[in-house]
Design a protein around this motif. Sequence first.
Motif, PDB file in Angstrom:
ATOM      1  N   ALA A   1       0.747  -1.375   0.190  1.00  0.00           N
ATOM      2  CA  ALA A   1      -0.095   0.345  -0.012  1.00  0.00           C
ATOM      3  C   ALA A   1       0.919   1.069   0.210  1.00  0.00           C
ATOM      4  O   ALA A   1       0.626   2.159  -0.461  1.00  0.00           O
ATOM      5  N   GLU A   2       1.976   1.116   0.823  1.00  0.00           N
ATOM      6  CA  GLU A   2       2.407   2.584   1.045  1.00  0.00           C
ATOM      7  C   GLU A   2       3.766   2.514  -0.486  1.00  0.00           C
ATOM      8  O   GLU A   2       3.634   3.681  -0.923  1.00  0.00           O
ATOM      9  N   ILE A   3       3.742   1.891  -1.526  1.00  0.00           N
ATOM     10  CA  ILE A   3       5.354   1.157  -2.050  1.00  0.00           C
ATOM     11  C   ILE A   3       3.581   1.998  -3.682  1.00  0.00           C
ATOM     12  O   ILE A   3       3.892   2.872  -4.311  1.00  0.00           O
ATOM     13  N   ALA A   4       2.281   1.567  -3.179  1.00  0.00           N
ATOM     14  CA  ALA A   4       1.955   2.113  -4.473  1.00  0.00           C
ATOM     15  C   ALA A   4       1.402   3.518  -4.163  1.00  0.00           C
ATOM     16  O   ALA A   4       1.684   4.332  -4.905  1.00  0.00           O
ATOM     17  N   ALA A   5       1.273   4.098  -3.412  1.00  0.00           N
ATOM     18  CA  ALA A   5       0.726   5.565  -2.619  1.00  0.00           C
ATOM     19  C   ALA A   5       2.398   6.112  -2.762  1.00  0.00           C
ATOM     20  O   ALA A   5       1.956   7.475  -3.866  1.00  0.00           O
ATOM     21  N   LEU A   6       3.314   6.130  -2.996  1.00  0.00           N
ATOM     22  CA  LEU A   6       4.604   6.621  -3.468  1.00  0.00           C
ATOM     23  C   LEU A   6       4.626   6.402  -4.717  1.00  0.00           C
ATOM     24  O   LEU A   6       5.169   7.890  -5.151  1.00  0.00           O
ATOM     25  N   GLN A   7       4.232   5.640  -5.354  1.00  0.00           N
ATOM     26  CA  GLN A   7       4.531   5.284  -7.246  1.00  0.00           C
ATOM     27  C   GLN A   7       3.402   6.899  -7.638  1.00  0.00           C
ATOM     28  O   GLN A   7       4.302   7.068  -8.085  1.00  0.00           O
ATOM     29  N   GLN A   8       2.582   6.739  -6.707  1.00  0.00           N
ATOM     30  CA  GLN A   8       1.860   7.670  -7.802  1.00  0.00           C
ATOM     31  C   GLN A   8       2.285   8.901  -7.410  1.00  0.00           C
ATOM     32  O   GLN A   8       2.018   9.999  -8.525  1.00  0.00           O
ATOM     33  N   ALA A   9       2.951   9.206  -5.767  1.00  0.00           N
ATOM     34  CA  ALA A   9       3.175  10.535  -5.769  1.00  0.00           C
ATOM     35  C   ALA A   9       4.417  10.881  -6.741  1.00  0.00           C
ATOM     36  O   ALA A   9       4.387  12.323  -6.632  1.00  0.00           O
ATOM     37  N   LEU A  10       4.817   9.924  -6.957  1.00  0.00           N
ATOM     38  CA  LEU A  10       6.278  10.781  -7.590  1.00  0.00           C
ATOM     39  C   LEU A  10       6.300  10.352  -9.444  1.00  0.00           C
ATOM     40  O   LEU A  10       7.315  10.868 -10.440  1.00  0.00           O
ATOM     41  N   GLU A  11       4.768  10.066  -9.813  1.00  0.00           N
ATOM     42  CA  GLU A  11       4.782  10.082 -11.057  1.00  0.00           C
ATOM     43  C   GLU A  11       4.546  11.211 -11.991  1.00  0.00           C
ATOM     44  O   GLU A  11       4.541  12.568 -10.818  1.00  0.00           O
ATOM     45  N   GLY A  12       5.434  11.366 -13.254  1.00  0.00           N
ATOM     46  CA  GLY A  12       5.698  12.787 -14.120  1.00  0.00           C
ATOM     47  C   GLY A  12       6.657  12.632 -13.361  1.00  0.00           C
ATOM     48  O   GLY A  12       7.371  14.711 -14.298  1.00  0.00           O
ATOM     49  N   ARG A  13       7.628  12.817 -12.492  1.00  0.00           N
ATOM     50  CA  ARG A  13       8.894  12.641 -12.572  1.00  0.00           C
ATOM     51  C   ARG A  13       9.865  12.246 -13.283  1.00  0.00           C
ATOM     52  O   ARG A  13      10.000  11.552 -13.331  1.00  0.00           O
ATOM     53  N   ASP A  14      11.472  12.808 -13.322  1.00  0.00           N
ATOM     54  CA  ASP A  14      12.104  12.400 -13.978  1.00  0.00           C
ATOM     55  C   ASP A  14      12.953  11.423 -13.636  1.00  0.00           C
ATOM     56  O   ASP A  14      13.771  11.310 -13.098  1.00  0.00           O
ATOM     57  N   LEU A  15      11.773   9.842 -13.087  1.00  0.00           N
ATOM     58  CA  LEU A  15      12.454   9.089 -12.710  1.00  0.00           C
ATOM     59  C   LEU A  15      12.666   7.885 -12.715  1.00  0.00           C
ATOM     60  O   LEU A  15      10.966   7.573 -13.746  1.00  0.00           O
ATOM     61  N   GLU A  16      12.841   6.888 -13.146  1.00  0.00           N
ATOM     62  CA  GLU A  16      12.591   5.414 -13.060  1.00  0.00           C
ATOM     63  C   GLU A  16      11.918   4.742 -11.173  1.00  0.00           C
ATOM     64  O   GLU A  16      12.636   4.271 -11.085  1.00  0.00           O
ATOM     65  N   VAL A  17      10.730   5.080 -11.336  1.00  0.00           N
ATOM     66  CA  VAL A  17      10.200   3.852 -10.248  1.00  0.00           C
ATOM     67  C   VAL A  17       9.899   2.290 -10.531  1.00  0.00           C
ATOM     68  O   VAL A  17       9.174   2.305 -11.164  1.00  0.00           O
ATOM     69  N   VAL A  18      10.274   2.302  -9.465  1.00  0.00           N
ATOM     70  CA  VAL A  18      10.245  -0.159  -9.860  1.00  0.00           C
ATOM     71  C   VAL A  18      10.015   0.039  -8.162  1.00  0.00           C
ATOM     72  O   VAL A  18      10.426   0.257  -7.234  1.00  0.00           O
ATOM     73  N   ALA A  19       8.696  -0.877  -8.285  1.00  0.00           N
ATOM     74  CA  ALA A  19       8.086  -1.517  -7.142  1.00  0.00           C
ATOM     75  C   ALA A  19       8.651  -2.758  -7.110  1.00  0.00           C
ATOM     76  O   ALA A  19       9.229  -3.382  -8.247  1.00  0.00           O
ATOM     77  N   LEU A  20       9.493  -3.404  -5.790  1.00  0.00           N
ATOM     78  CA  LEU A  20       9.776  -4.366  -5.617  1.00  0.00           C
ATOM     79  C   LEU A  20       9.098  -5.265  -4.608  1.00  0.00           C
ATOM     80  O   LEU A  20       8.945  -5.079  -3.152  1.00  0.00           O
ATOM     81  N   HIS A  21       8.440  -6.117  -4.397  1.00  0.00           N
ATOM     82  CA  HIS A  21       7.855  -7.013  -2.971  1.00  0.00           C
ATOM     83  C   HIS A  21       7.851  -8.727  -3.853  1.00  0.00           C
ATOM     84  O   HIS A  21       7.302  -8.689  -4.832  1.00  0.00           O
ATOM     85  N   GLY A  22       7.907  -9.638  -2.449  1.00  0.00           N
ATOM     86  CA  GLY A  22       7.273 -10.800  -3.245  1.00  0.00           C
ATOM     87  C   GLY A  22       5.676 -11.112  -4.065  1.00  0.00           C
ATOM     88  O   GLY A  22       6.129 -11.985  -4.364  1.00  0.00           O
ATOM     89  N   ASP A  23       5.245 -10.378  -3.956  1.00  0.00           N
ATOM     90  CA  ASP A  23       4.667 -11.176  -4.703  1.00  0.00           C
ATOM     91  C   ASP A  23       4.144 -10.047  -6.406  1.00  0.00           C
ATOM     92  O   ASP A  23       3.225 -10.432  -7.419  1.00  0.00           O
ATOM     93  N   LEU A  24       5.050  -9.650  -6.668  1.00  0.00           N
ATOM     94  CA  LEU A  24       4.975  -9.742  -7.903  1.00  0.00           C
ATOM     95  C   LEU A  24       5.489 -10.988  -8.895  1.00  0.00           C
ATOM     96  O   LEU A  24       6.669 -11.859  -8.005  1.00  0.00           O
TER      97      LEU A  24
END
Length: 299
Positions: A92-115
Amino acid sequence: RLDTDLLLALLQRRHAGQLVVMSATVEGERLAEHLGARLVQASGRTYPVEVAHIEGDVVLPSREGLEGRVLAALERVTDKPGDVLVFLPGKAEIAALQQALEGRDLEVVALHGDLALKDQGRAFGPAARRKVILSTNVAETSVTVPGVSVVIDSGLVRRTRYHQGRGFLTLSPVALDSAEQRAGRAGRTGPGHCYRLWSERARLDQRTPPEVHRESLVPLLLAAGARCVLSARWPVSDVASALQIPYFFACLLDGMGPSAALQASQRWLRELEMGEAEERVREVAPHALGELRGGAAAG
């Protein structure tokens, strides 16, 4: 881990061949003393990691305002080289931060065991922009993410806890040994920086509690008992004796009566997809139940 603890106990009891126990995080001297073993240490090459605390309005690690505090920390490291690994307590915290970082010049990648493995692989591959890996504690010891020289640590972890017959997820501060492991991820390929989002005055537990202290033992013992059930060379009386162990723990730890424990064991075995074992349970259940009731009456 519970399964590793059980395996170690069984191998100790067999006294067959050579036993080598390897870990980067275990208390080596204590384990060697317990096993009566010789301790061999091999130091890996690590680089210095500069640790700083960004406490804000919190002393202990906290979920309060976590998203904003991570974003502030990311602003602070814009002039630091390398990719950034952010430790968060859950999806949940990963998803919220991914959304907050949208549009920035960064490659945002999630990493957790369910992927899926393909999605997890994005954290390890090259990227045209600076990578920010948002990870649970899966990146703490299980994997090494290349290119990371900055770690931002929320200091939080979600883990299961078992109490009075019920298991549930808890959000807790990490222990000091876990925080050190996380910081070390910034120093794998060169000097790095770690930013901890709690106060230097915080008093964390020294060691992460082992699973045997916080997990239910019932599924493990049922699985072990099922292995005995599946062994056709065991007579019914011996299998019944073996099954007393998980049934006894189901009664003791879950507060079940013997009949309910038998029904629960069959349900757990179905969840483990061990249908053959469940059939054998039905064959020997009257024997095990009778001996269990007899033992309880004698006690």
